[in-house]
Design a protein around this motif. Sequence first.
Motif, PDB file in Angstrom:
ATOM      1  N   TYR A  37       0.739  -1.367  -0.172  1.00  0.00           N
ATOM      2  CA  TYR A  37       0.006  -0.082  -0.057  1.00  0.00           C
ATOM      3  C   TYR A  37       0.681   1.353  -0.166  1.00  0.00           C
ATOM      4  O   TYR A  37       2.128   1.093   0.477  1.00  0.00           O
ATOM      5  CB  TYR A  37      -0.776  -0.154   1.234  1.00  0.00           C
ATOM      6  N   ARG A  38       0.348   2.438  -0.399  1.00  0.00           N
ATOM      7  CA  ARG A  38       0.997   3.758  -0.215  1.00  0.00           C
ATOM      8  C   ARG A  38       0.194   4.683   0.396  1.00  0.00           C
ATOM      9  O   ARG A  38      -0.949   4.728   0.192  1.00  0.00           O
ATOM     10  CB  ARG A  38       1.739   3.988  -1.475  1.00  0.00           C
ATOM     11  N   GLN A  39       0.897   5.726   0.840  1.00  0.00           N
ATOM     12  CA  GLN A  39       0.071   6.854   1.410  1.00  0.00           C
ATOM     13  C   GLN A  39       0.952   8.044   1.088  1.00  0.00           C
ATOM     14  O   GLN A  39       2.080   8.081   1.715  1.00  0.00           O
ATOM     15  CB  GLN A  39      -0.116   6.707   2.929  1.00  0.00           C
ATOM     16  N   ALA A  40       0.187   8.911   0.517  1.00  0.00           N
ATOM     17  CA  ALA A  40       0.946  10.465   0.310  1.00  0.00           C
ATOM     18  C   ALA A  40       0.279  11.287   1.227  1.00  0.00           C
ATOM     19  O   ALA A  40      -0.668  11.157   1.539  1.00  0.00           O
ATOM     20  CB  ALA A  40       0.628  10.838  -1.229  1.00  0.00           C
ATOM     21  N   PRO A  41       1.118  12.224   1.581  1.00  0.00           N
ATOM     22  CA  PRO A  41       0.660  13.340   2.627  1.00  0.00           C
ATOM     23  C   PRO A  41      -0.813  13.904   2.270  1.00  0.00           C
ATOM     24  O   PRO A  41      -1.121  14.340   0.974  1.00  0.00           O
ATOM     25  CB  PRO A  41       1.797  14.472   2.261  1.00  0.00           C
ATOM     26  N   GLY A  42      -1.657  13.837   3.237  1.00  0.00           N
ATOM     27  CA  GLY A  42      -2.963  14.427   3.092  1.00  0.00           C
ATOM     28  C   GLY A  42      -3.873  13.378   2.189  1.00  0.00           C
ATOM     29  O   GLY A  42      -5.023  13.779   1.937  1.00  0.00           O
ATOM     30  N   LYS A  43      -3.575  12.257   1.837  1.00  0.00           N
ATOM     31  CA  LYS A  43      -4.300  11.298   1.129  1.00  0.00           C
ATOM     32  C   LYS A  43      -4.612   9.958   1.819  1.00  0.00           C
ATOM     33  O   LYS A  43      -3.975   9.831   2.923  1.00  0.00           O
ATOM     34  CB  LYS A  43      -3.759  11.055  -0.426  1.00  0.00           C
ATOM     35  N   GLN A  44      -5.566   9.197   1.494  1.00  0.00           N
ATOM     36  CA  GLN A  44      -5.723   8.141   2.125  1.00  0.00           C
ATOM     37  C   GLN A  44      -4.750   6.918   1.705  1.00  0.00           C
ATOM     38  O   GLN A  44      -4.143   7.030   0.611  1.00  0.00           O
ATOM     39  CB  GLN A  44      -7.233   7.521   1.860  1.00  0.00           C
ATOM     40  N   ARG A  45      -4.657   6.021   2.591  1.00  0.00           N
ATOM     41  CA  ARG A  45      -3.779   4.798   2.000  1.00  0.00           C
ATOM     42  C   ARG A  45      -4.657   4.095   1.151  1.00  0.00           C
ATOM     43  O   ARG A  45      -5.660   3.815   0.998  1.00  0.00           O
ATOM     44  CB  ARG A  45      -3.516   3.912   3.325  1.00  0.00           C
ATOM     45  N   GLN A  81       8.937  -4.199  -7.882  1.00  0.00           N
ATOM     46  CA  GLN A  81       9.975  -3.445  -8.835  1.00  0.00           C
ATOM     47  C   GLN A  81       9.057  -2.490  -9.298  1.00  0.00           C
ATOM     48  O   GLN A  81       7.701  -2.493  -9.961  1.00  0.00           O
ATOM     49  CB  GLN A  81      10.225  -4.476  -9.767  1.00  0.00           C
ATOM     50  N   MET A  82       9.712  -1.218  -9.269  1.00  0.00           N
ATOM     51  CA  MET A  82       8.919  -0.031  -9.684  1.00  0.00           C
ATOM     52  C   MET A  82       9.601   0.505 -10.891  1.00  0.00           C
ATOM     53  O   MET A  82      10.633   1.155 -10.574  1.00  0.00           O
ATOM     54  CB  MET A  82       8.578   0.887  -8.565  1.00  0.00           C
ATOM     55  N   ASN A  83       8.959   0.592 -12.020  1.00  0.00           N
ATOM     56  CA  ASN A  83       9.702   1.246 -12.999  1.00  0.00           C
ATOM     57  C   ASN A  83       8.981   2.487 -13.753  1.00  0.00           C
ATOM     58  O   ASN A  83       7.781   2.609 -13.022  1.00  0.00           O
ATOM     59  CB  ASN A  83       9.692   0.273 -14.142  1.00  0.00           C
ATOM     60  N   SER A  84       9.423   3.397 -14.426  1.00  0.00           N
ATOM     61  CA  SER A  84       9.081   4.590 -15.019  1.00  0.00           C
ATOM     62  C   SER A  84       8.392   5.372 -13.801  1.00  0.00           C
ATOM     63  O   SER A  84       7.190   5.927 -13.872  1.00  0.00           O
ATOM     64  CB  SER A  84       8.021   4.330 -15.998  1.00  0.00           C
ATOM     65  N   LEU A  85       8.928   5.603 -12.605  1.00  0.00           N
ATOM     66  CA  LEU A  85       8.451   6.303 -11.516  1.00  0.00           C
ATOM     67  C   LEU A  85       8.122   7.836 -12.071  1.00  0.00           C
ATOM     68  O   LEU A  85       8.897   8.401 -12.720  1.00  0.00           O
ATOM     69  CB  LEU A  85       9.499   6.270 -10.421  1.00  0.00           C
ATOM     70  N   ARG A  86       7.060   8.348 -11.517  1.00  0.00           N
ATOM     71  CA  ARG A  86       6.531   9.467 -11.662  1.00  0.00           C
ATOM     72  C   ARG A  86       6.240  10.295 -10.248  1.00  0.00           C
ATOM     73  O   ARG A  86       6.241   9.817  -9.284  1.00  0.00           O
ATOM     74  CB  ARG A  86       5.240   9.349 -12.117  1.00  0.00           C
ATOM     75  N   PRO A  87       6.517  11.678 -10.200  1.00  0.00           N
ATOM     76  CA  PRO A  87       6.495  12.226  -9.045  1.00  0.00           C
ATOM     77  C   PRO A  87       5.066  11.997  -8.277  1.00  0.00           C
ATOM     78  O   PRO A  87       5.154  11.810  -7.155  1.00  0.00           O
ATOM     79  CB  PRO A  87       6.301  13.773  -9.537  1.00  0.00           C
ATOM     80  N   GLU A  88       4.114  11.590  -9.000  1.00  0.00           N
ATOM     81  CA  GLU A  88       2.762  11.200  -8.206  1.00  0.00           C
ATOM     82  C   GLU A  88       2.894   9.906  -7.412  1.00  0.00           C
ATOM     83  O   GLU A  88       2.168   9.430  -6.792  1.00  0.00           O
ATOM     84  CB  GLU A  88       1.595  11.291  -8.990  1.00  0.00           C
ATOM     85  N   ASP A  89       4.005   9.140  -7.657  1.00  0.00           N
ATOM     86  CA  ASP A  89       4.083   7.927  -6.956  1.00  0.00           C
ATOM     87  C   ASP A  89       4.964   8.169  -5.570  1.00  0.00           C
ATOM     88  O   ASP A  89       5.079   7.276  -4.778  1.00  0.00           O
ATOM     89  CB  ASP A  89       5.384   7.088  -7.678  1.00  0.00           C
ATOM     90  N   THR A  90       5.396   9.536  -5.234  1.00  0.00           N
ATOM     91  CA  THR A  90       5.909   9.890  -3.924  1.00  0.00           C
ATOM     92  C   THR A  90       4.896   9.354  -3.040  1.00  0.00           C
ATOM     93  O   THR A  90       3.783   9.973  -2.993  1.00  0.00           O
ATOM     94  CB  THR A  90       6.151  11.298  -4.245  1.00  0.00           C
ATOM     95  N   ALA A  91       5.154   8.848  -2.068  1.00  0.00           N
ATOM     96  CA  ALA A  91       4.582   8.346  -0.741  1.00  0.00           C
ATOM     97  C   ALA A  91       5.144   7.539  -0.084  1.00  0.00           C
ATOM     98  O   ALA A  91       6.528   7.030  -0.228  1.00  0.00           O
ATOM     99  CB  ALA A  91       3.351   7.578  -1.411  1.00  0.00           C
ATOM    100  N   THR A  92       4.679   7.386   1.333  1.00  0.00           N
ATOM    101  CA  THR A  92       5.325   5.915   2.134  1.00  0.00           C
ATOM    102  C   THR A  92       4.479   5.038   1.687  1.00  0.00           C
ATOM    103  O   THR A  92       3.350   4.770   1.722  1.00  0.00           O
ATOM    104  CB  THR A  92       4.891   6.389   3.487  1.00  0.00           C
ATOM    105  N   TYR A 101      -1.290  -7.432   9.430  1.00  0.00           N
ATOM    106  CA  TYR A 101       0.214  -7.057  10.250  1.00  0.00           C
ATOM    107  C   TYR A 101       0.695  -6.121   8.950  1.00  0.00           C
ATOM    108  O   TYR A 101       0.939  -6.369   7.928  1.00  0.00           O
ATOM    109  CB  TYR A 101       1.235  -8.315  10.225  1.00  0.00           C
ATOM    110  N   TRP A 102       1.142  -5.045   9.580  1.00  0.00           N
ATOM    111  CA  TRP A 102       1.761  -4.015   8.700  1.00  0.00           C
ATOM    112  C   TRP A 102       3.179  -3.428   9.175  1.00  0.00           C
ATOM    113  O   TRP A 102       3.466  -3.596  10.343  1.00  0.00           O
ATOM    114  CB  TRP A 102       0.964  -2.645   8.787  1.00  0.00           C
ATOM    115  N   GLY A 103       4.001  -3.337   8.097  1.00  0.00           N
ATOM    116  CA  GLY A 103       5.368  -2.625   8.383  1.00  0.00           C
ATOM    117  C   GLY A 103       5.220  -1.199   8.774  1.00  0.00           C
ATOM    118  O   GLY A 103       4.096  -0.785   8.786  1.00  0.00           O
ATOM    119  N   GLN A 104       6.182  -0.657   9.280  1.00  0.00           N
ATOM    120  CA  GLN A 104       6.508   0.738   9.647  1.00  0.00           C
ATOM    121  C   GLN A 104       6.261   1.748   8.368  1.00  0.00           C
ATOM    122  O   GLN A 104       5.997   3.114   8.633  1.00  0.00           O
ATOM    123  CB  GLN A 104       7.949   1.061  10.369  1.00  0.00           C
TER     124      GLN A 104
END
Length: 112
Positions: A37-45, A81-92, A101-104
């Motif tokens: 999963y990913r979560q960007a600032p101000g957005k839902q996971r 594996q993440m290819n062709s990354l875009r700025p909108e892929d920025t997230a935790t 069970y979740w990682g940090q």
Amino acid sequence: QVRVVESGGGLVQSGGSLRLSCAASEISIKRNYMAWYRQAPGKQRELVAGITADGVTNYADAVKGRFAISRDSNMGTINLQMNSLRPEDTATYFCTVAQIYWGQGIQVTVST
């Protein structure tokens, strides 16, 4: 005690690639649904990609054709594996075992 640990994040330029890995202790990654999963600032996971125990994968529309999830049974890891990354892929990015069970989380930053 189940422990989930992500690795491999970092800073990359737009168009670049990164590989995330997830390891889990005290629980089998082979017999459980695993997902990123990913979560960007101000957005839902949000779900990025998942893989069932049988190897069936599913992806968010936003990453189809660019990201690939896989299970390395020898290493006991789940990889993204993440290819062709875009700025909108920025997230935790978070790894989860059976969505219980979740990682940090690990930061992925894509610069323009």
